[in-house]
Design a protein around this motif. Structure first.
Motif, PDB file in Angstrom:
ATOM      1  N   LYS A 216       0.880  -1.170   0.000  1.00 20.02           N
ATOM      2  CA  LYS A 216       0.000   0.000   0.000  1.00 20.02           C
ATOM      3  C   LYS A 216       0.917   1.219   0.000  1.00 20.02           C
ATOM      4  O   LYS A 216       1.677   1.424   0.941  1.00 20.02           O
ATOM      5  CB  LYS A 216      -0.853  -0.034   1.266  1.00 20.02           C
ATOM      6  CG  LYS A 216      -1.957   0.967   1.305  1.00 20.02           C
ATOM      7  CD  LYS A 216      -3.296   0.256   1.176  1.00 20.02           C
ATOM      8  CE  LYS A 216      -4.410   1.303   1.157  1.00 20.02           C
ATOM      9  NZ  LYS A 216      -5.334   1.095   0.081  1.00 20.02           N
TER      10      LYS A 216
ATOM     11  N   THR B 168       0.199   7.241  -3.204  1.00 18.19           N
ATOM     12  CA  THR B 168      -1.079   7.189  -3.932  1.00 18.19           C
ATOM     13  C   THR B 168      -2.119   8.070  -3.249  1.00 18.19           C
ATOM     14  O   THR B 168      -2.853   8.811  -3.908  1.00 18.19           O
ATOM     15  CB  THR B 168      -1.584   5.731  -3.975  1.00 18.19           C
ATOM     16  OG1 THR B 168      -0.508   4.888  -4.354  1.00 18.19           O
ATOM     17  CG2 THR B 168      -2.728   5.574  -4.940  1.00 18.19           C
ATOM     18  N   GLN B 169      -2.161   7.980  -1.921  1.00 18.50           N
ATOM     19  CA  GLN B 169      -3.141   8.784  -1.175  1.00 18.50           C
ATOM     20  C   GLN B 169      -2.754  10.260  -1.160  1.00 18.50           C
ATOM     21  O   GLN B 169      -3.601  11.137  -1.312  1.00 18.50           O
ATOM     22  CB  GLN B 169      -3.247   8.267   0.273  1.00 18.50           C
ATOM     23  CG  GLN B 169      -3.727   6.826   0.373  1.00 18.50           C
ATOM     24  CD  GLN B 169      -5.008   6.591  -0.423  1.00 18.50           C
ATOM     25  OE1 GLN B 169      -5.946   7.368  -0.357  1.00 18.50           O
ATOM     26  NE2 GLN B 169      -5.025   5.519  -1.214  1.00 18.50           N
TER      27      GLN B 169
ATOM     28  N   LYS C  17      -3.725  12.402  -4.054  1.00 22.07           N
ATOM     29  CA  LYS C  17      -5.160  12.690  -4.188  1.00 22.07           C
ATOM     30  C   LYS C  17      -5.639  13.726  -3.193  1.00 22.07           C
ATOM     31  O   LYS C  17      -6.810  14.094  -3.209  1.00 22.07           O
ATOM     32  CB  LYS C  17      -5.954  11.398  -3.956  1.00 22.07           C
ATOM     33  CG  LYS C  17      -5.808  10.363  -5.037  1.00 22.07           C
ATOM     34  CD  LYS C  17      -6.599   9.128  -4.640  1.00 22.07           C
ATOM     35  CE  LYS C  17      -6.346   7.984  -5.590  1.00 22.07           C
ATOM     36  NZ  LYS C  17      -6.850   6.713  -5.065  1.00 22.07           N
TER      37      LYS C  17
ATOM     38  N   LYS D 277      -9.762   7.493 -15.729  1.00 22.60           N
ATOM     39  CA  LYS D 277      -8.359   7.719 -15.409  1.00 22.60           C
ATOM     40  C   LYS D 277      -7.566   8.063 -16.671  1.00 22.60           C
ATOM     41  O   LYS D 277      -6.662   8.864 -16.655  1.00 22.60           O
ATOM     42  CB  LYS D 277      -7.802   6.443 -14.766  1.00 22.60           C
ATOM     43  CG  LYS D 277      -6.579   6.665 -13.936  1.00 22.60           C
ATOM     44  CD  LYS D 277      -6.101   5.370 -13.351  1.00 22.60           C
ATOM     45  CE  LYS D 277      -6.971   4.897 -12.211  1.00 22.60           C
ATOM     46  NZ  LYS D 277      -6.474   3.646 -11.633  1.00 22.60           N
TER      47      LYS D 277
ATOM     48  N   ASP E  53       8.279   8.524   0.479  1.00 25.78           N
ATOM     49  CA  ASP E  53       7.141   8.284  -0.413  1.00 25.78           C
ATOM     50  C   ASP E  53       7.595   8.104  -1.857  1.00 25.78           C
ATOM     51  O   ASP E  53       6.863   7.546  -2.668  1.00 25.78           O
ATOM     52  CB  ASP E  53       6.156   9.446  -0.329  1.00 25.78           C
ATOM     53  CG  ASP E  53       5.613   9.587   1.084  1.00 25.78           C
ATOM     54  OD1 ASP E  53       5.029   8.608   1.572  1.00 25.78           O
ATOM     55  OD2 ASP E  53       5.808  10.647   1.707  1.00 25.78           O
TER      56      ASP E  53
ATOM     57  N   ILE F 179       3.271   9.829 -11.362  1.00 23.86           N
ATOM     58  CA  ILE F 179       1.885   9.367 -11.276  1.00 23.86           C
ATOM     59  C   ILE F 179       1.803   7.883 -11.618  1.00 23.86           C
ATOM     60  O   ILE F 179       1.092   7.116 -10.967  1.00 23.86           O
ATOM     61  CB  ILE F 179       0.988  10.225 -12.187  1.00 23.86           C
ATOM     62  CG1 ILE F 179       0.867  11.614 -11.571  1.00 23.86           C
ATOM     63  CG2 ILE F 179      -0.383   9.598 -12.383  1.00 23.86           C
ATOM     64  CD1 ILE F 179       0.359  12.666 -12.513  1.00 23.86           C
TER      65      ILE F 179
ATOM     66  N   SER G 112       2.965   5.721  -8.752  1.00 33.42           N
ATOM     67  CA  SER G 112       2.110   5.804  -7.558  1.00 33.42           C
ATOM     68  C   SER G 112       0.922   4.863  -7.660  1.00 33.42           C
ATOM     69  O   SER G 112       0.235   4.613  -6.678  1.00 33.42           O
ATOM     70  CB  SER G 112       1.601   7.236  -7.379  1.00 33.42           C
ATOM     71  OG  SER G 112       0.566   7.500  -8.306  1.00 33.42           O
ATOM     72  N   LYS G 113       0.673   4.363  -8.845  1.00 30.73           N
ATOM     73  CA  LYS G 113      -0.493   3.485  -9.020  1.00 30.73           C
ATOM     74  C   LYS G 113      -0.313   2.223  -8.195  1.00 30.73           C
ATOM     75  O   LYS G 113       0.734   1.578  -8.257  1.00 30.73           O
ATOM     76  CB  LYS G 113      -0.654   3.116 -10.490  1.00 30.73           C
ATOM     77  CG  LYS G 113      -1.148   4.243 -11.339  1.00 30.73           C
ATOM     78  CD  LYS G 113      -1.241   3.774 -12.768  1.00 30.73           C
ATOM     79  CE  LYS G 113      -1.615   4.910 -13.678  1.00 30.73           C
ATOM     80  NZ  LYS G 113      -1.567   4.501 -15.077  1.00 30.73           N
ATOM     81  N   GLU G 114      -1.331   1.903  -7.472  1.00 29.12           N
ATOM     82  CA  GLU G 114      -1.262   0.679  -6.680  1.00 29.12           C
ATOM     83  C   GLU G 114      -1.548  -0.519  -7.562  1.00 29.12           C
ATOM     84  O   GLU G 114      -2.076  -0.385  -8.652  1.00 29.12           O
ATOM     85  CB  GLU G 114      -2.287   0.755  -5.556  1.00 29.12           C
ATOM     86  CG  GLU G 114      -1.847   1.698  -4.469  1.00 29.12           C
ATOM     87  CD  GLU G 114      -2.918   1.880  -3.426  1.00 29.12           C
ATOM     88  OE1 GLU G 114      -4.098   1.771  -3.771  1.00 29.12           O
ATOM     89  OE2 GLU G 114      -2.558   2.144  -2.284  1.00 29.12           O
TER      90      GLU G 114
ATOM     91  N   THR H 105      -5.031  10.340 -10.096  1.00 33.58           N
ATOM     92  CA  THR H 105      -4.641   9.000  -9.652  1.00 33.58           C
ATOM     93  C   THR H 105      -5.842   8.137  -9.337  1.00 33.58           C
ATOM     94  O   THR H 105      -6.936   8.627  -9.241  1.00 33.58           O
ATOM     95  CB  THR H 105      -3.762   9.100  -8.404  1.00 33.58           C
ATOM     96  OG1 THR H 105      -4.445   9.893  -7.452  1.00 33.58           O
ATOM     97  CG2 THR H 105      -2.454   9.729  -8.733  1.00 33.58           C
TER      98      THR H 105
END
Lengths: 153, 214
Positions: free
Chosen positions: A10, A14-15, A18, B8, B81, B152, B155-157, B214
């Motif tokens: 996780k 990603t969060q 947003k 998306k 991150d 971007i 960052s995609k899960e 995202t």
């Protein structure tokens, strides 16, 4: 037999991306471009300094050809990316081609002083933003031919 | 109505039939303000370029590292991150750092999305570049729009992380599902002839112009 394990992590990124606020893509890209313009003078000075060092190294002729190739590769590879910022993107193309040439020479155990000198002269020439597009393209095409001669080995 | 996946892709354009690029005029928003970003580059010029791009994209929490030891220190003490790591030619020490991050750093940093930047990859380093465990490689010179697109993207899960004997990192076998053959953005569709349907809101209204990327 080795074991393989899969994890689907996780990602906090990603969060965060947003979250409310932030920037629109168009604004962010414009801002980043403006930021890059502010470092153009220092970038150009550093790029010219690296070119000076490369020329001086080539003139001083280090002990072995291998050593010269390694040093020139280091100067060239560290300079790639700055040409675009300085308004002379052809320098990046030429330096990438130069790195290819030096890499081929190193891999194949060959050495060509003349080819190296051609690249250094071209690097100096391409630093001029006033160079006409046709002349610039001709220089780049010529450099590519020089490198391609070694790529086939 | 558009599916989430189709929505998306609305901010993307297909270029030359192959390359998918983020539309630089898009008004879609993203937020990098709170992201802890590690930058590793040993040249002042390379670092300056990276910093100017990343701050332009809105990042505020930058950890600037000029060597691998400094980067390891940061990765050991800070939850990251994103990491933007130069390959550090000619030694290629940047690849070594990413391998260390994947194999040695504690969770969650071992999963940190990593973008490798490289000016040139010598033939002797191609395997290292492929196997170090980075998510993507960005070729210099770096354009802001390209870097943003890659951020971007990573960052995609959902991209599995693989632990095998000699490789730790994101699964290198992944598929980039693009819009079905030749289909571009809906807003570029030709207007329909005849009266509009008097039913639910249109697709354009469903996905607001301030949509997230995202």
């Amino acid at each position: 037999m080795s074991s393989v394990r899969f994890v689907i992590p996780k990602l906090r990124l990603t969060q965060l991306l947003k979250e409310p606020g932030g920037l629109a893509v168009a604004d962010a890209v414009t801002k980043a471009g403006e930021n890059l313009v502010t470092i153009r003078p220092t970038c150009r000075a550093e790029l010219l300094a690296l070119l000076d060092q490369a020329e001086a190294t080539a003139k001083s002729s280090p002990e072995t050809n291998r050593e010269l190739i390694d040093l020139l590769y280091e100067y060239a590879v560290r300079s790639i990316g700055a040409g675009e910022i300085c308004g002379v993107p052809a320098v990046d193309v030429a330096l990438t081609s130069f790195c290819d040439l030096l890499d081929y020479m190193k891999t194949n155990g060959r050495f060509d002083r003349e080819a190296i000198d051609v690249y250094l002269r071209a690097w100096r020439l391409l630093m001029s933003p006033e160079l006409p597009a046709a002349g610039r393209d001709a220089v780049l095409a010529g450099l590519r031919q020089v490198t391609d001669r070694y790529a086939a080995d | 109505m558009l599916t989430a996946a189709a929505r998306k892709w609305r901010s993307f354009v297909v270029q030359q039939g192959q390359v998918v690029a983020l539309d630089p005029t898009s008004r879609a928003r993203f937020n990098l303000e709170k992201a802890n970003i590690l930058l590793l580059d040993d040249t002042p010029m390379g670092m300056a370029i990276l910093v100017q791009i990343v701050t332009g994209l809105g990042a505020k929490k930058l950890h600037r590292c000029t060597d691998v030891e400094m980067a390891k220190q940061v990765a050991s003490n800070t939850q990251l991150d994103l990491a933007i790591v130069d390959a550090l030619p000619p030694s290629g020490a940047g690849y070594g750092f990413v391998k260390w991050l994947r194999n040695t750093a504690q969770e969650p940093n071992c999963y940190t999305p990593v973008l490798m930047t490289t000016a040139h990859t010598p033939r002797s380093d191609i395997n290292r570049a492929r196997d170090c465990g980075s998510h993507l490689i960005v070729k210099k010179p770096i354009a802001p729009i390209v870097l943003l697109e890659r951020i971007i993207w990573v960052s995609k899960e959902g991209r599995p992380f693989l632990f095998s004997g000699d490789y730790v990192g994101p699964d290198r076998r992944f598929r980039d599902e693009r819009p079905p053959g030749g289909v571009g953005r809906r807003r570029e569709d030709a207007p329909a002839s005849g009266p509009p349907p008097a039913t639910t809101p249109s697709d354009d209204e469903t996905a607001s112009s301030a949509s997230s990327l995202t």
